[in-house]
Design a protein around this motif. Structure first.
Motif, PDB file in Angstrom:
ATOM      1  N   PHE A 163       0.827  -1.208   0.000  1.00 49.30           N
ATOM      2  CA  PHE A 163       0.000   0.000   0.000  1.00 49.30           C
ATOM      3  C   PHE A 163       0.863   1.261   0.000  1.00 49.30           C
ATOM      4  O   PHE A 163       0.546   2.243  -0.686  1.00 49.30           O
ATOM      5  CB  PHE A 163      -0.953  -0.021   1.193  1.00 49.30           C
ATOM      6  N   ASN A 164       1.951   1.254   0.763  1.00 50.71           N
ATOM      7  CA  ASN A 164       2.838   2.417   0.775  1.00 50.71           C
ATOM      8  C   ASN A 164       3.445   2.662  -0.602  1.00 50.71           C
ATOM      9  O   ASN A 164       3.520   3.802  -1.078  1.00 50.71           O
ATOM     10  CB  ASN A 164       3.949   2.217   1.807  1.00 50.71           C
TER      11      ASN A 164
ATOM     12  N   CYS B  22       2.294   1.516  -3.516  1.00 51.64           N
ATOM     13  CA  CYS B  22       1.226   1.856  -4.462  1.00 51.64           C
ATOM     14  C   CYS B  22       0.901   3.341  -4.385  1.00 51.64           C
ATOM     15  O   CYS B  22       0.811   4.031  -5.410  1.00 51.64           O
ATOM     16  CB  CYS B  22      -0.012   1.019  -4.156  1.00 51.64           C
ATOM     17  N   LYS B  23       0.720   3.839  -3.178  1.00 49.26           N
ATOM     18  CA  LYS B  23       0.378   5.252  -2.994  1.00 49.26           C
ATOM     19  C   LYS B  23       1.450   6.156  -3.591  1.00 49.26           C
ATOM     20  O   LYS B  23       1.157   7.115  -4.312  1.00 49.26           O
ATOM     21  CB  LYS B  23       0.209   5.545  -1.502  1.00 49.26           C
ATOM     22  N   LYS B  24       2.706   5.833  -3.300  1.00 49.15           N
ATOM     23  CA  LYS B  24       3.803   6.645  -3.811  1.00 49.15           C
ATOM     24  C   LYS B  24       3.912   6.543  -5.328  1.00 49.15           C
ATOM     25  O   LYS B  24       4.185   7.539  -6.016  1.00 49.15           O
ATOM     26  CB  LYS B  24       5.120   6.201  -3.156  1.00 49.15           C
TER      27      LYS B  24
ATOM     28  N   GLU C 223       1.405   8.794  -6.891  1.00 47.76           N
ATOM     29  CA  GLU C 223       1.815  10.190  -6.699  1.00 47.76           C
ATOM     30  C   GLU C 223       2.841  10.592  -7.751  1.00 47.76           C
ATOM     31  O   GLU C 223       2.764  11.683  -8.335  1.00 47.76           O
ATOM     32  CB  GLU C 223       2.403  10.373  -5.294  1.00 47.76           C
TER      33      GLU C 223
ATOM     34  N   ARG D 104      -5.384   3.038  -8.287  1.00 48.31           N
ATOM     35  CA  ARG D 104      -4.909   4.182  -7.509  1.00 48.31           C
ATOM     36  C   ARG D 104      -5.518   4.240  -6.111  1.00 48.31           C
ATOM     37  O   ARG D 104      -5.067   5.021  -5.272  1.00 48.31           O
ATOM     38  CB  ARG D 104      -5.110   5.489  -8.265  1.00 48.31           C
ATOM     39  N   GLU D 105      -6.538   3.414  -5.829  1.00 46.88           N
ATOM     40  CA  GLU D 105      -7.043   3.283  -4.454  1.00 46.88           C
ATOM     41  C   GLU D 105      -6.341   2.132  -3.734  1.00 46.88           C
ATOM     42  O   GLU D 105      -6.708   1.772  -2.618  1.00 46.88           O
ATOM     43  CB  GLU D 105      -8.557   3.042  -4.453  1.00 46.88           C
ATOM     44  N   CYS D 106      -5.354   1.556  -4.397  1.00 46.25           N
ATOM     45  CA  CYS D 106      -4.569   0.429  -3.880  1.00 46.25           C
ATOM     46  C   CYS D 106      -5.394  -0.846  -3.743  1.00 46.25           C
ATOM     47  O   CYS D 106      -5.055  -1.733  -2.947  1.00 46.25           O
ATOM     48  CB  CYS D 106      -3.878   0.780  -2.561  1.00 46.25           C
TER      49      CYS D 106
END
Length: 377
Positions: A4-5, A7-9, A12, A62-64
């Protein structure tokens, strides 16, 4: 959870790269699949390090939200790490293709890393999903992986510690008449004995004139009294790697070889002193090359780049490129490996792994590189 970390990055970075473009046209999901080539991004984004994962992949939006697509061969490993409702297990090509179609259903713009797929697979994707626009996210993955987290740095440090300990053992391994392959086997055996889960790459073990060939692997050449021993190797630990090169002089080496060693050692320290955030990596290499070339007999004999990034892969997408303005940033882990090679005679390379920190750099490998001429039994 690292998935999740990361994916979020990743998204971005994708959005930063998109700039002011209409967000209605933004990338909705990323697809990674190990078809003809194993994609290091798959192992990076999932955090997996056991298993082979051929013909396996992941779709992540993009919502993981994610779905791991895998064969029955890797089912148990995947189930230990991910929620079963997000795992699709298949047993044949038909089931695999259905799983990909189902996982990509509804997406219009999907990111893939062009550099990690073959043209034939790209063609298959275009033909199989005519309503999807495939967008290259290779640069986004490169930027994501170039800056290491504290967790990653700790894993790389462990791999560096293993390689460094074995590097300091190498002089004790040397025996007159042993072959290059014997030495490589000892190095790899001892790395695994003290905790390595694998080797980072095929060990380079070169005696005498073979040391002038940077990518020589090793053969049945035997160690003699007056020689040079070059060993380039690395440990793999939890999927992260180290990369180190030791050059050892034995017997009564010629004065030129001793001078080469000292020049290469000083060149490496020039790089260490320059490396800090904001410094152009090309300028570091230029200064190192300028110093080596200032020695008339060795001009032009530093024949490769100064180093490369390491992480999940031993060549973790090269040095920072245009996407970073070629500037070093805190959190990058790179090798520093100047060398001088005299064809048909000998070569010297010294390589260490370096973490860029806020105020300079930290050498992660700790093997002794002091010039000591070793006697062999």
């Amino acid at each position: 959870m690292e998935l999740f970390n990361r994916c979020k990055k990743l998204f971005e970075i994708i959005d930063e790269h998109a700039g002011d473009r209409d967000r209605s046209n933004t990338i909705e999901a990323v697809f990674i699949f190990n078809r003809d080539l194993l994609d290091g991004n798959f192992f990076y984004i999932t955090g997996l390090y056991h298993g082979v994962f051929e013909n396996c992949g992941i779709v992540i939006d993009r919502e993981c939200n994610y779905r791991v697509l895998t064969t029955a061969l890797e089912e148990e490993i995947v189930s230990e790490k991910f929620d079963n409702k997000n795992i699709y297990i298949y047993k044949n090509d038909g089931e695999r293709n259905r799983s990909i179609h189902e996982s990509l259903k509804g997406y219009r713009r999907v990111g893939i890393a062009y550099k990690n797929i073959t043209y034939s697979y790209y063609t298959w994707l275009k033909e199989s999903f005519p309503n999807i626009q495939w967008i290259d996210v290779s640069i986004a993955f490169k930027k994501l992986r170039m800056i290491k987290s504290k967790f990653e740095i700790a894993e790389i440090q462990h791999a560096c510690d293993i390689a460094s300990r074995v590097a300091d053992m190498i002089p004790s391994f040397l025996k007159k008449g042993m072959t290059e392959l014997e030495l490589a086997a000892k190095v790899e055996y001892h790395m695994k004995l003290i905790g390595a889960q694998g080797i980072a790459f095929n060990t380079i073990s070169a005696f005498g004139e073979n040391s002038s060939k940077p990518h020589y692997i090793g053969g049945d050449v035997k160690l003699e009294d007056q020689s040079v021993v070059l060993v380039d190797f690395g440990a793999q630990y939890h999927g992260y790697v180290s990369d180190i090169t030791q050059t050892i002089l034995v017997g009564q080496p010629p004065a030129e070889l001793i001078e080469i060693y000292r020049v290469v050692s000083h060149a490496q320290h020039i790089a260490f002193e320059m490396m800090r955030p904001g410094v152009n990596v090309q300028n570091v290499e230029t200064e190192v090359r300028k110093y080596i070339d200032s020695h008339k007999n060795f001009k032009g004999r530093f024949i490769h780049s100064l180093g490369h990034s390491i992480g999940r892969d031993v060549h973790d997408d090269g040095y920072p490129g245009e996407e970073w303005g070629r500037l070093l940033q805190a959190g990058m882990v790179i090798t520093v490996e100047p060398g001088i090679y005299i064809p048909g005679k000998y070569g010297v390379r010294l390589e260490d792994d370096v973490l860029i920190e806020e105020n300079g750099c930290k050498v992660l490998t700790s093997a002794d590189k002091e010039l000591i001429i070793h006697a062999i039994r």
